[in-house]
Design an enzyme around this catalytic site. Structure first.
Site, mmCIF file in Angstrom:
data_model
loop_
_atom_site.group_PDB
_atom_site.id
_atom_site.type_symbol
_atom_site.label_atom_id
_atom_site.label_comp_id
_atom_site.label_asym_id
_atom_site.label_seq_id
_atom_site.Cartn_x
_atom_site.Cartn_y
_atom_site.Cartn_z
ATOM 1 N N GLY A 141 -0.036 54.418 10.604
ATOM 2 C CA GLY A 141 1.007 53.646 9.954
ATOM 3 C C GLY A 141 2.398 53.998 10.418
ATOM 4 N N CYS A 142 3.345 54.049 9.467
ATOM 5 C CA CYS A 142 4.753 54.295 9.800
ATOM 6 C C CYS A 142 4.963 55.643 10.469
ATOM 7 C CB CYS A 142 5.609 54.211 8.538
ATOM 8 S SG CYS A 142 5.639 52.579 7.761
ATOM 9 N N ALA A 143 4.117 56.619 10.173
ATOM 10 C CA ALA A 143 4.274 57.952 10.764
ATOM 11 C C ALA A 143 3.939 57.984 12.246
ATOM 12 C CB ALA A 143 3.381 58.951 10.021
#
Length: 350
Positions: A141-143
């Site tokens: 995801g965003c990480a």
């Protein structure tokens, strides 16, 4: 003596279609206001998100129609392929390299699925060698903009002289759901956009920055904070209301722990380069990392221009930070499903 890993280049790209925040708000009101009684209360998120526009894989009219897995993934394959080629070609060109010089490609994406993966589908078009090492990564995801960068840097460090291409692509808008009458879906509609970024890394000399360290922190019992639910229609956003206070409470100690593993402390960092997950998350990050309010000005400008594009967003921030001039030491930070915090420290190249 082990050679340091250098960031040789960085390129970004977005789809052609633009949706302004006012257009997104108007369309959402048409689509949800009469069916979801909480919408009028939630509509203020469009004004408070700090977003002026975002780029999308499809025009606004597409999102007013019903879609299933097949046409969502067809759109993903088409647009993600285009963005992959654009960013990879530009990044390699900036580094003075060609695709046949790439030894390893790391690709992160959590908003679409293709098998074979994008790197394999595009190998012939780009000109990758037959012996290229491919590392497609899903689910961060965003990480992933930071954790994937860390993976790519470790691969470059393990093979001095090898050229590692890192590509982050997300088409978040393709997860828009007409059938999801929920607060997370409305927030996602106001927040997310599409984009891609690519970097070239190699152990050696020169480059835009030296990759000093990389690390992650996985928080226990946090699976409900962020992620996807998957059903016959497609991906559906899971997003807990508790994210900003969680970040303010937990991120600082997690980053301290990651830095300590590399014998660094928070005071050694001259500039944090953060994934702009949203205005409330940015404020929480400033608080937990003891920054003066509004320190993360580049992050807010990227959020305003593109929205939250998930994994590539922090690389858009890094691109602007490099243009402004990196300080002696910077730390890229992102959070994502897991729930995870990722951190990479960079040193300025003399």
């Amino acid at each position: 003596m082990t050679q340091s890993v250098r960031l040789l280049s960085l390129a970004t790209a977005v789809p052609d279609h633009i949706i302004t925040q006012s257009q997104a708000a108007e369309a959402s009101a048409r689509l949800f206001a009469d069916r979801f009684k909480e919408f009028r209360h939630l509509a203020r998120v469009f004004d408070n998100a700090g977003i002026g526009k975002r780029h999308a894989a499809r025009p606004l009219s597409w999102f007013e129609e019903t879609h299933g897995w097949q046409d969502r993934m067809e759109a993903y394959e088409e647009v993600a392929s285009s963005l992959f080629v654009a960013t990879a070609t530009r990044a390699l060109g900036q580094a003075g390299l060609t695709a046949d010089q790439v030894d390893c490609v790391v690709t992160v994406s959590s908003t679409g699925i293709t098998t074979p993966s994008l790197d394999a589908r595009l190998a012939g078009q780009l000109g990758f060698r037959a012996d290229i090492e491919r590392v497609p990564v899903f689910g961060l995801g965003c990480a992933a903009g930071v954790s994937g960068f860390g993976i790519a840097s470790r691969l470059a460090r393990s093979r001095p002289g090898a050229v590692v291409l890192f590509v982050a692509i997300e088409l978040c808008t393709l997860a828009f759901r007409l059938d999801e009458l929920t607060k997370p879906n409305i927030i996602a509609t106001a927040l997310f956009g599409d984009g891609a970024a690519a970097c070239v890394l190699r152990a050696g000399q020169g480059g835009m920055a030296e990759v000093e360290s990389a690390g992650d922190h996985l928080f226990p019992d946090t699976l409900d904070i962020m992620g996807w639910k998957i059903d016959e229609t497609g991906l559906g956003i899971l997003l807990a209301q508790s994210l900003p206070p969680f970040a303010e409470r937990e991120l600082g100690p997690a980053i301290d722990g990651i830095l300590a593993r590399s014998r660094l402390k928070r005071g050694d960092i001259d500039r944090f380069i953060c994934h702009p997950g949203g205005t409330k998350v940015l404020a929480a990050m400033e608080n937990t990392l003891s920054m003066v309010p509004d320190t993360l000005d580049i992050e807010r400008s990227v959020l305003a221009d593109y929205g939250n594009m998930s994994s590539p967003t922090v690389l858009f921030v890094l691109e602007r930070a490099i243009s402004r001039g990196l300080p002696d030491r910077a730390a890229m930070i992102a959070m994502g499903p897991g729930f995870t915090a990722s951190c990479v420290t960079l040193r300025r190249v003399a």
